[in-house]
Write an enzyme that holds these catalytic residues in place. Sequence first.
Site, mmCIF file in Angstrom:
data_model
loop_
_atom_site.group_PDB
_atom_site.id
_atom_site.type_symbol
_atom_site.label_atom_id
_atom_site.label_comp_id
_atom_site.label_asym_id
_atom_site.label_seq_id
_atom_site.Cartn_x
_atom_site.Cartn_y
_atom_site.Cartn_z
ATOM 1 N N THR A 155 0.882 -1.116 -0.176
ATOM 2 C CA THR A 155 -0.011 -0.004 -0.159
ATOM 3 C C THR A 155 0.907 1.235 0.055
ATOM 4 O OG1 THR A 155 -0.169 0.123 2.598
ATOM 5 C CG2 THR A 155 -1.761 -1.261 1.437
ATOM 6 N N HIS A 156 0.618 2.459 -0.855
ATOM 7 C CA HIS A 156 1.262 3.393 -0.917
ATOM 8 C C HIS A 156 2.571 3.025 -1.436
ATOM 9 C CE1 HIS A 156 -1.293 5.300 1.809
ATOM 10 N NE2 HIS A 156 -1.431 4.030 2.553
ATOM 11 N N SER A 277 18.047 -0.627 -26.443
ATOM 12 C CA SER A 277 18.324 1.017 -26.504
ATOM 13 C C SER A 277 19.419 1.022 -27.406
ATOM 14 C CB SER A 277 19.042 1.613 -25.261
ATOM 15 O OG SER A 277 19.870 2.583 -25.465
ATOM 16 N N GLU A 290 4.704 0.102 -21.767
ATOM 17 C CA GLU A 290 4.733 1.548 -21.911
ATOM 18 C C GLU A 290 3.773 1.891 -22.912
ATOM 19 O OE1 GLU A 290 8.957 3.247 -22.009
ATOM 20 O OE2 GLU A 290 9.525 1.145 -20.783
ATOM 21 N N TYR A 317 -30.433 13.877 -37.055
ATOM 22 C CA TYR A 317 -29.133 13.601 -37.416
ATOM 23 C C TYR A 317 -28.454 14.901 -37.840
ATOM 24 C CZ TYR A 317 -25.178 12.554 -40.403
ATOM 25 O OH TYR A 317 -23.771 12.236 -40.799
ATOM 26 N N LYS A 325 -17.325 7.884 -36.052
ATOM 27 C CA LYS A 325 -16.747 6.647 -36.389
ATOM 28 C C LYS A 325 -15.243 6.588 -36.022
ATOM 29 C CE LYS A 325 -19.515 7.220 -40.021
ATOM 30 N NZ LYS A 325 -20.431 7.891 -39.296
HETATM 31 N N1 ARG Z 1 -21.451 9.609 -43.952
HETATM 32 C C1 ARG Z 1 -22.368 10.090 -43.070
HETATM 33 C C2 ARG Z 1 -22.333 9.418 -41.555
HETATM 34 O O1 ARG Z 1 -21.211 8.984 -41.228
HETATM 35 C C3 ARG Z 1 -23.697 9.300 -43.494
HETATM 36 C C4 ARG Z 1 -25.003 9.861 -43.195
HETATM 37 C C5 ARG Z 1 -25.253 11.066 -43.749
HETATM 38 N N2 ARG Z 1 -26.279 11.790 -43.862
HETATM 39 C C6 ARG Z 1 -26.605 12.945 -44.343
HETATM 40 N N3 ARG Z 1 -27.868 13.243 -44.264
HETATM 41 N N4 ARG Z 1 -25.524 13.687 -44.687
HETATM 42 O O2 ARG Z 1 -22.806 10.038 -40.563
#
Ligand code: ARG
Length: 461
Positions: A155-156, A277, A290, A317, A325
């Site tokens: 510990t510590h 190294s 690391e 959206y 992504k």
């Molecule tokens: N390439 C877009 C994305 O990855 C797909 C959806 C695009 N939709 C739009 N209405 N521009 O989100």
Amino acid sequence: MAKLWAGRFGKETDLEVNDFNSSISFDCRLYKEDITGSMAHAAMLGKQGIIAEDEADRITEGLQGILQDIENGTIEFSQEYEDIHMNVEHILTERIGDAGKRLHTARSRNDQVALDLRLYVKKEIAAIKGQVLQFMKALCGSAKKNTETVMPGYTHLQRAQPVTFGHYMMAYANMMKRDVIRLENCLEGMDDMPLGSGALASTTYPIDRDFVRERLGFARITDNSLDGVSDRDYCVELCSALSILMMHLSRFSEEIIAWCSWEFKFVELDDAFSTGSSIMPQKKNPDVCELVRGKTGRVYGSLFTLLTALKGLPLAYNKDMQEDKEAVFDAIDTVKQCLRVLTPMFATMELRKDNMERAALKGFINATDCADYLTKKGMPFRDAYKTVGQLVGECVKRDCALSDLTLPELRAHSELFEADVYEAIDLKTCVRGRKAPGGPAPEEVSRQIAAIEAFIGKREE
Ligand code: ARG
């Protein structure tokens, strides 16, 4: 080149904007999910009579061909078509003509990308979970061989009480167990099929969402179209689970880095998993550990990228979501790569039990046991604590261990000391005595190993 949406526009897109807007360079990895989703959608359109059955069949065949060609490497995607969804649709239409143009009926890229990413994340969660289970197996394997290998627990970062290497490894196995459960919870919570949400407000076509759900292996369909296209909670949850997993791997790496140093020398990495190294001929560095520790920051970065990208978004959206992504992909890639090297590195690592024992013999890690000895002979614990504290002080001055003191020397502090004290403060005795559930006693660690092995076994059935 004319865009899919060229109808409304009087000019071509600025080239810089084309680049900026395009996601094909990274979302091309969703090709399989995109095609699988489109096949299910086309089959549904055909079954519902929204498009002709034979056209649905032509679409399916066309998509199958495209899938094969992508996997053969004979298809080049184009920036012009922005993303994987429009690239595939464009190639399909080039190949099969008008039927290809009907595929996007009752669908939007918004629900399409929502579907593709979910399919991808589901697959990757399963893969990562498999890798974590492999790592847990390696931990159990090492723990089994080392239920009697005494080492100091800290510990510590100060030597504290005796444990065993097996006990230590099972601590990490329990951390990984929680990681597996987190991944499973994430998978269970995201198992809703979003296709049919349309751009945001579903569709007027008589679609059969349940048919698509069943085909694609989802448990449920999303319940609200606005939410269906804009929900990325599962990406946040995944990156959160992966961040915690990386935090665990990083702590583990940190221990190994310390244990590789000459100051500890508890372990020796295999040459195949160490690096040298360029200037210091004596060096053997734990670079793998690391890098795992360092890459943990990237995964946290993905989590914050997502949280930040989402925090200001109105429904439904928004193009900001395209940023999800790379964050998700990088987190997944990083975790998988780390586990791919860390598991064999650990499995080939040699233990220097002599150094563990030497460290255990120094540092008075049996002091609590010595106090417990007196307590068990009737002295109140607080007094025993004080008596042993004085003994430790004396040992520090003389640079010796408690067990080096003679019986008369011990008895000068308390008449309760008898010849059996040496057995009582022997490290093996100290470890064996700690058999309360969770403790380091060999039979207790064996129980812990069996519990983790049962957990793994259940998931491999
Ligand atoms: N390439 C877009 C994305 O990855 C797909 C959806 C695009 N939709 C739009 N209405 N521009 O989100």
